[in-house]
Design a protein around this motif. Structure first.
Motif, PDB file in Angstrom:
ATOM      1  N   MET A 180       0.923  -1.132  -0.131  1.00  0.00           N
ATOM      2  CA  MET A 180       0.094  -0.078  -0.009  1.00  0.00           C
ATOM      3  C   MET A 180       0.781   1.217   0.194  1.00  0.00           C
ATOM      4  O   MET A 180       1.896   1.287   0.874  1.00  0.00           O
ATOM      5  CB  MET A 180      -0.966   0.139   1.406  1.00  0.00           C
ATOM      6  CG  MET A 180      -1.507  -1.357   1.238  1.00  0.00           C
ATOM      7  SD  MET A 180      -2.655  -1.521  -0.209  1.00  0.00           S
ATOM      8  CE  MET A 180      -3.084  -3.059   0.038  1.00  0.00           C
ATOM      9  N   ILE A 181       0.383   2.276  -0.923  1.00  0.00           N
ATOM     10  CA  ILE A 181       1.531   3.310  -1.221  1.00  0.00           C
ATOM     11  C   ILE A 181       0.859   4.863  -0.683  1.00  0.00           C
ATOM     12  O   ILE A 181       1.631   5.708  -0.603  1.00  0.00           O
ATOM     13  CB  ILE A 181       2.048   3.429  -2.678  1.00  0.00           C
ATOM     14  CG1 ILE A 181       0.914   3.510  -3.564  1.00  0.00           C
ATOM     15  CG2 ILE A 181       2.686   2.142  -3.011  1.00  0.00           C
ATOM     16  CD1 ILE A 181       1.114   3.844  -4.948  1.00  0.00           C
ATOM     17  N   LYS A 182      -0.221   5.029  -0.421  1.00  0.00           N
ATOM     18  CA  LYS A 182      -0.799   5.920  -0.196  1.00  0.00           C
ATOM     19  C   LYS A 182      -1.270   6.315   1.380  1.00  0.00           C
ATOM     20  O   LYS A 182      -1.546   5.395   1.775  1.00  0.00           O
ATOM     21  CB  LYS A 182      -2.088   6.420  -1.069  1.00  0.00           C
ATOM     22  CG  LYS A 182      -1.820   6.406  -2.510  1.00  0.00           C
ATOM     23  CD  LYS A 182      -3.038   6.429  -3.457  1.00  0.00           C
ATOM     24  CE  LYS A 182      -2.839   6.541  -4.634  1.00  0.00           C
ATOM     25  NZ  LYS A 182      -2.133   5.623  -5.673  1.00  0.00           N
ATOM     26  N   THR A 183      -0.641   7.287   1.762  1.00  0.00           N
ATOM     27  CA  THR A 183      -0.902   7.445   3.386  1.00  0.00           C
ATOM     28  C   THR A 183      -2.050   8.431   3.390  1.00  0.00           C
ATOM     29  O   THR A 183      -2.647   8.976   2.689  1.00  0.00           O
ATOM     30  CB  THR A 183       0.483   8.187   3.653  1.00  0.00           C
ATOM     31  OG1 THR A 183       0.726   9.497   3.046  1.00  0.00           O
ATOM     32  CG2 THR A 183       1.702   7.354   3.797  1.00  0.00           C
ATOM     33  N   PRO A 184      -2.631   8.336   4.923  1.00  0.00           N
ATOM     34  CA  PRO A 184      -3.632   9.007   5.151  1.00  0.00           C
ATOM     35  C   PRO A 184      -3.382  10.603   5.090  1.00  0.00           C
ATOM     36  O   PRO A 184      -2.352  11.139   5.309  1.00  0.00           O
ATOM     37  CB  PRO A 184      -4.115   8.657   6.647  1.00  0.00           C
ATOM     38  CG  PRO A 184      -3.355   7.445   6.669  1.00  0.00           C
ATOM     39  CD  PRO A 184      -2.131   7.585   5.910  1.00  0.00           C
ATOM     40  N   ILE A 242      -4.611   1.613   0.303  1.00  0.00           N
ATOM     41  CA  ILE A 242      -4.834   1.941  -0.975  1.00  0.00           C
ATOM     42  C   ILE A 242      -4.031   0.978  -1.590  1.00  0.00           C
ATOM     43  O   ILE A 242      -2.681   0.994  -1.578  1.00  0.00           O
ATOM     44  CB  ILE A 242      -4.849   3.188  -1.425  1.00  0.00           C
ATOM     45  CG1 ILE A 242      -5.610   4.171  -0.532  1.00  0.00           C
ATOM     46  CG2 ILE A 242      -5.330   3.530  -2.841  1.00  0.00           C
ATOM     47  CD1 ILE A 242      -7.079   3.783  -0.541  1.00  0.00           C
ATOM     48  N   GLY A 243      -4.248   0.262  -2.829  1.00  0.00           N
ATOM     49  CA  GLY A 243      -3.302  -0.737  -3.310  1.00  0.00           C
ATOM     50  C   GLY A 243      -2.512   0.109  -4.281  1.00  0.00           C
ATOM     51  O   GLY A 243      -2.434   1.239  -4.703  1.00  0.00           O
ATOM     52  N   ARG A 244      -1.313  -0.677  -5.034  1.00  0.00           N
ATOM     53  CA  ARG A 244      -0.554  -0.424  -5.672  1.00  0.00           C
ATOM     54  C   ARG A 244      -0.956   0.141  -7.377  1.00  0.00           C
ATOM     55  O   ARG A 244      -2.082  -0.551  -7.568  1.00  0.00           O
ATOM     56  CB  ARG A 244       0.709  -1.494  -6.149  1.00  0.00           C
ATOM     57  CG  ARG A 244       1.622  -1.685  -4.827  1.00  0.00           C
ATOM     58  CD  ARG A 244       2.580  -2.663  -5.500  1.00  0.00           C
ATOM     59  NE  ARG A 244       1.839  -4.169  -5.604  1.00  0.00           N
ATOM     60  CZ  ARG A 244       1.834  -4.602  -6.911  1.00  0.00           C
ATOM     61  NH1 ARG A 244       2.278  -4.156  -7.855  1.00  0.00           N
ATOM     62  NH2 ARG A 244       1.147  -5.727  -7.008  1.00  0.00           N
ATOM     63  N   ASN A 245      -0.630   1.250  -7.711  1.00  0.00           N
ATOM     64  CA  ASN A 245      -0.883   1.778  -8.937  1.00  0.00           C
ATOM     65  C   ASN A 245      -2.270   2.111  -9.120  1.00  0.00           C
ATOM     66  O   ASN A 245      -2.809   2.312 -10.232  1.00  0.00           O
ATOM     67  CB  ASN A 245      -0.474   0.691 -10.040  1.00  0.00           C
ATOM     68  CG  ASN A 245       1.012   0.326 -10.345  1.00  0.00           C
ATOM     69  OD1 ASN A 245       1.735   1.623 -10.148  1.00  0.00           O
ATOM     70  ND2 ASN A 245       1.164  -0.963 -10.388  1.00  0.00           N
ATOM     71  N   SER A 246      -3.060   2.231  -7.854  1.00  0.00           N
ATOM     72  CA  SER A 246      -4.673   2.570  -8.007  1.00  0.00           C
ATOM     73  C   SER A 246      -4.477   4.332  -8.023  1.00  0.00           C
ATOM     74  O   SER A 246      -3.431   4.773  -7.513  1.00  0.00           O
ATOM     75  CB  SER A 246      -5.370   2.167  -6.596  1.00  0.00           C
ATOM     76  OG  SER A 246      -5.411   1.010  -6.778  1.00  0.00           O
ATOM     77  N   VAL A 247      -5.621   4.878  -8.613  1.00  0.00           N
ATOM     78  CA  VAL A 247      -5.451   6.178  -8.600  1.00  0.00           C
ATOM     79  C   VAL A 247      -6.803   6.836  -8.144  1.00  0.00           C
ATOM     80  O   VAL A 247      -7.875   6.275  -7.955  1.00  0.00           O
ATOM     81  CB  VAL A 247      -5.529   6.762 -10.260  1.00  0.00           C
ATOM     82  CG1 VAL A 247      -4.196   6.334 -10.654  1.00  0.00           C
ATOM     83  CG2 VAL A 247      -6.606   6.491 -10.843  1.00  0.00           C
TER      84      VAL A 247
END
Length: 209
Positions: free
Chosen positions: A1-5, A31-36
């Motif tokens: 998961m790459i997006k932080t709160p 939030i998963g990888r490469n999701s926008v």
């Protein structure tokens, strides 16, 4: 998961839910990888967004009245979509109680309102302004624009709901026809388009993160 709160510059919001009796523990979306996630969209609470999901503009995904939610890989949630759940109500999916469970490669078009408790099977198309509240939708279904599905019905796999059709009794769900030939590739085409579109937004714009 790459997006932080956080609250991001274009008003994308990823935030824990506030605890209430029905959801007593605060949880942060994953939030998963490469999701926008596009401008003005928010994801709140115990929501697992898998890899390569497209969440467009002005969407609301709130796991603050029932949780958790699961959104499968390569799903596209277009614009002005609301995903929520009736307080403390659930379906059973993946061996767990879930407020909303959406399998992989699902398309949810503009202004649709898929409301839990809800299960949506893979490769299913949900059209514009469709309203779904308390239902199980099978795999490879096509739910056309303006349809209403509610009252705990279960729609079998490979079924077609006409534009504007209301399905609220199980006998109606059981009588639904198979997806017509001209619509059988509709969802796979939309999934492919939004997968590529999401990658292009990432490469060429600052409108998603």
């Amino acid at each position: 998961m790459i997006k932080t709160p956080g609250i991001y510059p274009l008003h994308q919001i990823i935030h824990p839910n506030p605890p209430v009796a029905e959801v007593p523990h605060s949880a942060t979306p994953r939030i998963g990888r490469n999701s926008v996630i596009g401008v003005n969209s928010m994801v709140i609470g115990d929501v697992y967004v898998s890899d390569d999901v497209f969440i467009g503009f002005n969407n609301v995904i709130r796991a603050d009245s029932s949780a958790p939610f699961f959104i499968g890989p390569r799903t596209n949630i277009q614009d002005f979509v609301l995903i929520h759940c009736h307080p403390a109500q659930y379906i059973k999916a993946d061996g767990r109680k879930m407020g909303v469970y959406i399998e992989d490669s699902v398309s949810i078009l503009h202004h649709a309102a898929p409301h839990g408790p809800l299960f949506v099977g893979r490769n299913t198309f949900i059209g514009q302004h469709a309203s779904i509240y308390d239902a199980r939708i099978g795999r490879n279904c096509v739910i056309m624009h303006g349809a209403v599905i509610t009252n705990g019905v279960s729609i079998p796999d490979n079924r077609f709901v006409e534009p504007g059709q209301n399905v609220w009794r199980q006998a109606q769900a059981d009588a639904l026809p198979q997806v017509p030939e001209q619509y059988r590739k509709l969802n796979s085409q939309i999934v492919d388009h939004y997968y590529r579109l999401g990658k292009s937004y990432q490469r060429n714009t600052s409108l998603v993160f």
